[in-house]
Design an enzyme around this catalytic site. Structure first.
Site, PDB file in Angstrom:
ATOM      1  CE1 TYR A  34      -4.583  -0.716   0.229  1.00  0.00           C
ATOM      2  CE2 TYR A  34      -3.447  -2.809   0.506  1.00  0.00           C
ATOM      3  CZ  TYR A  34      -4.594  -2.089   0.202  1.00  0.00           C
ATOM      4  OH  TYR A  34      -5.748  -2.753  -0.133  1.00  0.00           O
ATOM      5  N   GLY A  54      -9.875  -5.822  -4.052  1.00  0.00           N
ATOM      6  CA  GLY A  54      -8.528  -6.191  -4.474  1.00  0.00           C
ATOM      7  C   GLY A  54      -7.824  -7.063  -3.458  1.00  0.00           C
ATOM      8  CG  ASP A  55      -6.987  -5.597   0.368  1.00  0.00           C
ATOM      9  OD1 ASP A  55      -5.768  -5.534   0.136  1.00  0.00           O
ATOM     10  OD2 ASP A  55      -7.674  -4.618   0.673  1.00  0.00           O
ATOM     11  CB  CYS A  56     -11.530 -10.198  -1.542  1.00  0.00           C
ATOM     12  SG  CYS A  56     -12.447 -11.752  -1.705  1.00  0.00           S
TER      13      CYS A  56
END
Length: 470
Positions: free
Chosen positions: A140, A256-258
């Site tokens: 990030y 996006g994290d999933c």
């Protein structure tokens, strides 16, 4: 017996805060909405969310991140306790906090505050990465990945590594299995690249190829929202498009994290990159439809680390969940040696009967006893994978006996379905179903389709080919 290796997530944790309310008027001193607050939620974001998602189902996950002594860091520790194991780098500064103000479920403004610099990793971080089953880097732009880059370079040489990049972050390490930028990140990362412009599939294929070659990684998967995911590889001219299974309407925050967490977990389970991406696209769509990172059910109860992923356990948990919400559990069973049109039609019809469909699958030994020598033609792992990939099938459980009564006693489905070549009176399972109030039913079945007929047809064709060659 040695414990299974953990999945390791490396990256920047944020604290996400959602302030929810309603807006029915404008402020008297400016054309700005006045939000009457009805509630607020705080939960880990960034690499913290990715690690929590990867840990669903009891997977052992280690999160390597930078945390400090500030209240935001303490809030993250509390939420992640019992979900993942933390390996902390020192944080010089404060943890970033991203606050969204929402009115009627729609963002009005986002406020960012805080930030710091990660310190040096210790030996425990090096050991965790050296012993990882798979690695996810959730970048990030706060440079946690840069602080452990030498260890990540070593891990990429022997471990599946997925890198979710950020335009302000560190470049992926050479040898990464997959890099997963979204469309906007791909555009930003390729800004100024000659001959790359526009938003067509061809433009994103060019960007993916450019990034794969620049970073020297095995593949770049650009997520394109409703269009799905475009996978490109260096030296391969034609990309692969993996479409989304449905148009997901909901909060895309955290999708996006999933996607990245599901991808790396699937690689850890032994899936090929293409198979991992198919699973990840479907999971991300479901995640958005369920409310995204703001879905309170994600943080309702902590995930308890448990044994390695067991697909059969998923079937029993699914049955319990569907029953708990008053739904109808449907099950069917068989050998499914060569899945054909008759099977597909039966499974689609069975799924429409209730709220989930669980397939009870004969093991290899069970098929041999029932069908004779030479069967099964397809081993049970492949048969289970084919069935699980069908949109009508929610779970698969393998049983060793000749008939599925024992596994049905554990699943306790409301409805047991078989094809039209049976009658209810002939089904040995019917009596078992009646013991808990379940019902056995027969559904229409396409005539002339069976694995035995297919096998005989293939054998006749093989004989004809040998005769022609002779």
């Amino acid at each position: 017996m040695t414990a299974p290796k953990p999945l390791v997530v490396v990256g920047d944790v944020l604290l996400d805060e959602d302030i929810e309310g309603v807006a029915t008027r404008l402020a008297p001193d400016a054309p700005a909405p006045v939000v009457d607050v009805t509630g607020d939620r705080r939960h880990p974001g960034g690499a913290g969310l990715a690690a929590a998602l990867a840990a669903r189902g009891g997977r052992d996950v280690v999160l390597v991140t930078a945390l400090g002594d500030d209240p935001a860091s303490e809030a993250v520790r509390r939420e992640l306790d019992g979900r993942v194991r933390l390996l902390e780098l020192p944080l010089h500064g404060t943890l970033p906090v991203k606050t969204r103000v929402l009115a009627g479920g729609r963002p009005v403004v986002r406020i960012d505050r805080g930030g710091g610099t990660p310190g040096e990793p210790d030996e425990a971080v090096r050991e965790a990465l050296a012993g990882a089953h798979a690695v996810l880097v959730a970048d990030y732009g706060r440079h946690t990945a840069g602080a452990v880059r030498p260890q990540l370079e070593d891990a990429a040489r022997h471990t599946p590594l997925v890198w979710d990049p950020h335009p302000k972050g560190d470049p992926p390490v050479p040898g990464a299995r997959l890099v997963t930028p979204n469309a906007a990140e791909a555009v930003a990362l390729c800004a100024g690249a000659p001959g790359v412009s526009g938003v067509s599939l061809g433009a994103f294929a060019a960007r993916g190829t450019e990034l794969a070659e620049r970073w020297r990684v095995a593949g770049v998967a650009v997520t394109l929202g409703d269009r799905g995911v475009l996978l490109t590889r260096p030296g391969v001219g034609t990309p692969m498009l993996i479409p989304a299974p449905f148009r997901a309407v909901g909060d895309p925050c955290g999708a996006g994290d999933c996607f990245a967490a599901t991808t790396v977990a699937a690689l850890a389970d032994g899936l090929l990159p293409e198979e991992a991406l198919q699973r990840a696209v479907a999971e991300a769509a479901a995640f958005v439809a369920a409310g995204g990172a703001g879905n309170p059910d994600l943080w309702h109860a902590p995930a308890v680390p448990g044994p390695a992923h067991d697909p059969a356990a998923d079937a029993f948990e699914l049955a319990e969940e569907v029953r708990a919400r008053g739904g109808t559990v449907v099950a069917t069973g068989g050998c499914f040696d060569l899945v054909h049109a008759g099977h597909v039609g039966l499974l689609e019809s069975a799924r429409r009967v209730g709220d989930c469909l669980i397939v009870c699958l004969n093991s290899d030994a069970s098929v041999t006893r029932r069908k004779g020598a030479g069967r099964p033609l397809t081993p049970v792992a492949d048969r289970a994978r084919v069935l699980a990939a069908l949109g009508s099938v929610d779970a698969v459980v393998v049983f060793e006996e000749d008939t599925p009564e024992a596994v049905l006693g554990r699943l306790r489905p409301d409805v047991w379905v078989k094809g039209g070549d049976y009658s209810v009176q002939e089904l040995p399972e019917a009596e078992v179903l009646r013991s808990w109030g379940g019902q056995a039913v027969v559904l229409p079945y396409l005539d002339g389709r069976s694995t035995t007929l297919l096998a005989r047809r293939a054998a006749r064709a093989a004989v004809a080919l040998r005769a022609a060659d002779g």
